[in-house]
Design an enzyme around this catalytic site. Structure first.
Site, PDB file in Angstrom:
ATOM      1  N   GLU A 185       0.833  -1.205   0.000  1.00 33.72           N
ATOM      2  CA  GLU A 185       0.000   0.000   0.000  1.00 33.72           C
ATOM      3  C   GLU A 185       0.866   1.252   0.000  1.00 33.72           C
ATOM      4  O   GLU A 185       0.617   2.209  -0.735  1.00 33.72           O
ATOM      5  CB  GLU A 185      -0.910   0.015   1.236  1.00 33.72           C
ATOM      6  CG  GLU A 185      -1.846  -1.188   1.360  1.00 33.72           C
ATOM      7  CD  GLU A 185      -1.230  -2.340   2.153  1.00 33.72           C
ATOM      8  OE1 GLU A 185      -0.024  -2.628   1.955  1.00 33.72           O
ATOM      9  OE2 GLU A 185      -1.950  -2.961   2.956  1.00 33.72           O
ATOM     10  N   ALA A 240       8.332 -39.705  11.105  1.00 33.55           N
ATOM     11  CA  ALA A 240       8.087 -38.974  12.359  1.00 33.55           C
ATOM     12  C   ALA A 240       7.206 -37.749  12.101  1.00 33.55           C
ATOM     13  O   ALA A 240       6.264 -37.485  12.859  1.00 33.55           O
ATOM     14  CB  ALA A 240       9.413 -38.551  12.988  1.00 33.55           C
ATOM     15  N   ARG A 283      13.622 -25.993  -3.744  1.00 34.35           N
ATOM     16  CA  ARG A 283      14.507 -25.589  -2.637  1.00 34.35           C
ATOM     17  C   ARG A 283      14.686 -24.076  -2.594  1.00 34.35           C
ATOM     18  O   ARG A 283      14.800 -23.485  -1.523  1.00 34.35           O
ATOM     19  CB  ARG A 283      15.883 -26.237  -2.800  1.00 34.35           C
ATOM     20  CG  ARG A 283      15.930 -27.682  -2.358  1.00 34.35           C
ATOM     21  CD  ARG A 283      17.341 -28.198  -2.512  1.00 34.35           C
ATOM     22  NE  ARG A 283      17.498 -29.546  -1.969  1.00 34.35           N
ATOM     23  CZ  ARG A 283      18.637 -30.217  -1.996  1.00 34.35           C
ATOM     24  NH1 ARG A 283      19.714 -29.666  -2.544  1.00 34.35           N
ATOM     25  NH2 ARG A 283      18.709 -31.423  -1.488  1.00 34.35           N
ATOM     26  N   LEU A 327      22.569 -29.724   0.478  1.00 32.24           N
ATOM     27  CA  LEU A 327      21.283 -29.058   0.743  1.00 32.24           C
ATOM     28  C   LEU A 327      21.260 -27.600   0.286  1.00 32.24           C
ATOM     29  O   LEU A 327      20.763 -26.720   0.982  1.00 32.24           O
ATOM     30  CB  LEU A 327      20.889 -29.151   2.225  1.00 32.24           C
ATOM     31  CG  LEU A 327      20.712 -30.554   2.804  1.00 32.24           C
ATOM     32  CD1 LEU A 327      20.226 -30.484   4.255  1.00 32.24           C
ATOM     33  CD2 LEU A 327      19.740 -31.387   1.966  1.00 32.24           C
ATOM     34  N   GLU A 353      13.297 -33.368   3.578  1.00 26.48           N
ATOM     35  CA  GLU A 353      13.853 -34.172   2.476  1.00 26.48           C
ATOM     36  C   GLU A 353      14.294 -35.559   2.914  1.00 26.48           C
ATOM     37  O   GLU A 353      15.023 -36.236   2.208  1.00 26.48           O
ATOM     38  CB  GLU A 353      15.033 -33.427   1.840  1.00 26.48           C
ATOM     39  CG  GLU A 353      14.617 -32.201   1.059  1.00 26.48           C
ATOM     40  CD  GLU A 353      15.482 -31.972  -0.178  1.00 26.48           C
ATOM     41  OE1 GLU A 353      16.221 -32.885  -0.567  1.00 26.48           O
ATOM     42  OE2 GLU A 353      15.396 -30.875  -0.740  1.00 26.48           O
TER      43      GLU A 353
HETATM   44  C1  AOF Z   1       3.983  -7.229   4.236  1.00 23.45           C
HETATM   45  N1  AOF Z   1       3.824  -6.581   3.065  1.00 23.45           N
HETATM   46  O1  AOF Z   1       2.592  -5.389   1.653  1.00 23.45           O
HETATM   47  C2  AOF Z   1       1.578  -6.094   3.650  1.00 23.45           C
HETATM   48  C3  AOF Z   1       1.733  -6.814   4.870  1.00 23.45           C
HETATM   49  O2  AOF Z   1       6.848  -7.524   9.344  1.00 23.45           O
HETATM   50  P1  AOF Z   1       6.031  -6.299   9.085  1.00 23.45           P
HETATM   51  O3  AOF Z   1       6.013  -5.348  10.195  1.00 23.45           O
HETATM   52  O4  AOF Z   1       6.401  -5.688   7.762  1.00 23.45           O
HETATM   53  O5  AOF Z   1       4.511  -6.749   8.986  1.00 23.45           O
HETATM   54  C4  AOF Z   1       4.180  -7.861   8.242  1.00 23.45           C
HETATM   55  C5  AOF Z   1       2.692  -8.118   8.359  1.00 23.45           C
HETATM   56  O6  AOF Z   1       1.937  -7.039   7.818  1.00 23.45           O
HETATM   57  C6  AOF Z   1       2.319  -9.333   7.547  1.00 23.45           C
HETATM   58  O7  AOF Z   1       2.435 -10.490   8.310  1.00 23.45           O
HETATM   59  C7  AOF Z   1       0.874  -9.033   7.199  1.00 23.45           C
HETATM   60  O8  AOF Z   1       0.037  -9.466   8.248  1.00 23.45           O
HETATM   61  C8  AOF Z   1       0.792  -7.518   7.120  1.00 23.45           C
HETATM   62  N2  AOF Z   1       0.711  -6.964   5.742  1.00 23.45           N
HETATM   63  N3  AOF Z   1       2.960  -7.359   5.112  1.00 23.45           N
HETATM   64  O9  AOF Z   1       5.061  -7.745   4.489  1.00 23.45           O
HETATM   65  C9  AOF Z   1       2.662  -5.997   2.732  1.00 23.45           C
HETATM   66  N4  AOF Z   1       0.420  -5.503   3.323  1.00 23.45           N
HETATM   67 ZN    ZN Z   2       0.976  -2.786   5.980  1.00 17.72          ZN
END
Ligand code: AOF
Ligand code: ZN
Length: 354
Positions: A62, A287, A196, A216, A279
């Site tokens: 955004e 498990a 991977r 790996l 893998e």
């Molecule tokens: C993103 N990119 O464009 C949107 C996200 O780790 P942060 O603080 O950047 O926050 C990540 C969280 O923000 C993500 O888990 C999701 O819930 C929300 N939206 N995250 O990385 C984005 N719009």
């Molecule tokens: Zn955001």
């Protein structure tokens, strides 16, 4: 109830969502953060700006779109934001997108998927409370597909687990003398390397690490390392020899001294790992399955018969056919002489039945 029921959606919003889904895919498939795309539309459905998320720590989609609109000199007052994931409402690595959209004067927000991340969620409610018209669920199936392993991982509070096996037609991973290079074809092995490069971590047991001495790493057809290397995780109590290939170039090496798959996933969750590729070997695979901690199986099957040798899976505690672990086939992909079967495990029903 959403106030959107009183609003007729402009046809351009559907196109904008398709575009947002498309540009979101430019972001990385792995890493702790989701792929997100955003398109800003003016009153006549014209595109004012667009953006996508480029990985943890970089601006959310955004904010990237608002920046793009500003760079183009476009005013976003009264504009519509079309975004693949509900705008966040938290300050994490970056600030809340709900507030950024409000500050930019956005009047309507169209969302594909609601944010399952409790820490960040609440953006839709925050925007509605501030008088913004919010609609959710547009192209939701596509929106969920875009999020891949990230979505179930956040919903389940643990990494999404893909189990990879590469076997002969009679389900064996090595011949009686232990030789296993190569059962599946080069095409299959390249395919597995591409996977991977998309996961956050590769997990093997100490048995496999000692017998196969794998590196790996994710490599391309020319044998060169991909830019993005998954974490390399060895599970079990035994030490690795100092000259093991795992000590060579590649992702960070983590040795988890346990036999409990839940503990392995808990440790990886702490490192914000979303997608794990198990893998082998047969003991570790069994498990994870027995613990109900496999979400998806990638089975590479070669038209080779061995008759004896190591089976792909150790004892699962299945003694009668009614107790078999049944998977749901999602796709069957021919790979040169081999086939890849992608199947999912219905972990929900497994847990209920137990
Ligand atoms: C993103 N990119 O464009 C949107 C996200 O780790 P942060 O603080 O950047 O926050 C990540 C969280 O923000 C993500 O888990 C999701 O819930 C929300 N939206 N995250 O990385 C984005 N719009
Ligand atoms: Zn955001």
């Amino acid at each position: 109830m959403s106030s959107s029921e009183t609003v007729v959606r402009a046809p351009s919003e559907l196109g904008a969502m398709r575009r947002a889904l498309e540009i979101a895919r430019r972001g990385p498939a792995n890493g702790p953060n989701p792929r997100v795309g955003c398109v800003l539309l003016g009153p006549d459905g014209e595109v004012l700006g667009e953006g996508w998320h480029r990985g943890a720590g970089t601006p959310h989609a955004e904010v990237a779109a608002l920046t793009d609109a500003a760079d183009r000199g476009a005013s976003t007052r009264g504009a519509t934001a079309v975004v693949t994931l509900e705008p966040c409402n938290h300050t994490g690595r970056t600030g809340p997108c709900s507030e950024a959209l409000l500050a930019a004067g956005i009047a309507r927000v169209v969302v594909s998927v609601q944010d399952p991340n409790r820490v960040a969620a609440g953006g839709a409610a925050r925007l509605r409370a501030a008088g913004v018209d919010v609609e959710t669920g547009l192209l939701a199936d596509e929106g969920r597909a875009l999020l891949g392993a990230w979505l179930p991982s956040v919903e389940r509070g643990r990494p999404f687990v893909t189990l990879k096996i590469a076997t002969s037609l009679d389900g064996r991973v090595a011949a009686a003398d232990g030789s296993s290079r190569w059962i599946t074809s080069e095409v299959s092995r390249h395919h597995a390397h591409d996977l991977r490069a998309e996961v956050d971590a590769i997990v093997v047991g100490t048995g496999t690490a000692l017998i196969d001495d794998p590196s790996l790493t994710a490599r391309n057809a020319a044998g060169e390392l991909h830019g993005q290397q998954p974490l390399r995780v060895v599970v079990g109590h035994r030490d690795l020899p100092p000259d093991a290939r795992l000590h060579g170039p590649g992702g960070e090496l983590v040795h988890v001294r346990t036999h409990d798959p839940a503990q392995v996933l808990a440790q990886l969750a702490e490192r914000e790992v979303r997608h794990v590729l198990v893998e082998g070997g047969p003991t570790l695979a069994a498990a994870f399955l027995a613990a109900g901690l496999v979400d998806e199986v990638h089975a590479y099957v070669a038209p080779v018969l061995l008759g004896s040798g190591r089976p792909a899976m150790a004892d699962l505690g299945v003694t009668t056919i009614g107790d078999a672990v049944r998977l749901i086939t999602r796709s069957v992909i021919p790979l040169g002489p081999d086939v890849l079967i992608v199947a999912t495990v219905d972990t929900q029903s497994t847990t209920e039945e137990n």
